[in-house]
Scaffold this active site. Structure first.
Site, PDB file in Angstrom:
ATOM      1  N   GLU A  56       1.077   4.484   0.228  1.00 59.83           N
ATOM      2  CA  GLU A  56       0.550   5.768   0.688  1.00 59.83           C
ATOM      3  C   GLU A  56       1.424   6.278   1.840  1.00 59.83           C
ATOM      4  O   GLU A  56       2.086   5.511   2.527  1.00 59.83           O
ATOM      5  CB  GLU A  56      -0.881   5.617   1.206  1.00 59.83           C
ATOM      6  N   ASP A 104       0.865  -1.184   0.000  1.00 56.44           N
ATOM      7  CA  ASP A 104       0.000   0.000   0.000  1.00 56.44           C
ATOM      8  C   ASP A 104       0.902   1.235   0.000  1.00 56.44           C
ATOM      9  O   ASP A 104       1.403   1.655   1.051  1.00 56.44           O
ATOM     10  CB  ASP A 104      -0.898  -0.026   1.238  1.00 56.44           C
TER      11      ASP A 104
END
Length: 306
Positions: A167, A165
């Site tokens: 982010e 992920d």
């Protein structure tokens, strides 16, 4: 000062409905876990992210299908470990906050019960505002070193795989580099070599997700799954995988309306996708929210057993 975010993805729920994703998933026993596979279930594969800062992984195993007792969920994702930056060694470091560490240290009671039911347990890895990310390793050896940290963790705690992920990395912090084209390709290649039979999934967001090819190597096929990161929407991940491995649908349990949950599940089936992504399963009885998609995916209500 290390900052480990409790991610709130509620901000994404307001996006307009748009695309879809999915994959059929066979429940197989995890090495070291005395697995009792759940009754056979038709695809799609259903995925549940759990914010372990606030909720128990065991919640994933509390939902079964009324028409046969199979698991409502096939994959449980521990959210989330972090990729941190060690300013002394100038290297990426895998980091667990106290809640993730508690889950891992108590694998016998937090992870094995799910695996024994045939539910796969995957560790998500997320940026942590320190400049280290999957997309800015400067060399193949640096990427491989972090891949080794990931695969060693999977082996040590008896996990079923890793979820990426990209982010909150905040590329450039602490003097780190900006995303480059080779980094994520080297990382995924090394991780797949380290764990050929484990799950590698992609939360389809951030610089890494758009850098899957370098030097004639495309790592798309090295992923088992990829899914839409925007809850309450339909968006097909831009990765060269078959529909059976994609989830264009993404919902937040309790945050996406049951009608939208049902519509996205119906579309998943009608368009032939194999995965259905859910986020933020908590400890409340969410059988109505879960049933909204299990009725469409599997033709059955979900039953909650505390």
């Amino acid at each position: 000062m290390m900052f480990t975010p409790v991610r709130s993805r509620v901000r994404r729920a307001a996006l307009v409905l748009s695309a879809a994703v999915a994959l059929a998933f066979g429940a197989t026993a995890t090495v070291g876990a005395a697995a009792s596979p759940a009754p056979a279930k038709q695809r799609p594969t259903s995925v549940a992210y759990v914010e372990v800062n606030n909720n128990s992984m065991l919640n994933v195993g509390k939902y079964t299908l009324a028409n046969g007792g199979g698991n409502a969920f096939d994959i449980a994702v521990i959210f989330a470990a972090n990729i941190n930056y060690d300013t002394g060694t100038k290297a990426a470091k895998l980091y667990f906050n106290e809640n993730v560490q508690r889950v891992l240290d108590n694998a016998a009671t937090e992870i094995r019960p799910l695996q024994q039911k045939g539910i796969k347990v995957v560790l998500s890895v997320l940026g942590n505002h320190q400049g280290a990310g999957f997309a800015n390793f400067l060399s193949q050896s640096a990427a491989s070193a972090f891949a080794r940290q990931l695969s060693d963790t999977v082996g040590k705690y008896g996990l079923d795989g890793i979820d990426f992920d990209d982010e909150y990395a905040e590329y450039g912090n602490n003097g780190t580099g900006q995303p480059n084209d080779s980094s994520f390709v080297h990382l995924v290649t090394a991780l797949r070599a380290n764990m050929p039979d484990k799950i590698i999934s992609l939360y389809n967001i951030g610089p890494a997700a758009s850098r899957l090819s370098y030097g004639g190597v495309d790592v798309s096929s090295k992923f088992d799954y990829a899914w839409n990161p925007y809850y309450g929407t339909w968006q097909v991940p831009g990765i060269a995988l078959p529909k059976s491995k994609l989830s264009p649908a993404a919902v937040e349990i309790g945050g996406t309306s049951q009608s939208a949950v049902a519509d996205l599940a119906r579309r998943t089936v009608s368009e032939g996708y194999g995965v259905y992504l859910t986020y933020n399963l908590d400890g409340a009885d969410r059988s109505a929210d879960v049933s909204a998609f299990t009725r469409e995916l599997y033709g059955s209500d979900a039953v909650y057993t505390p």
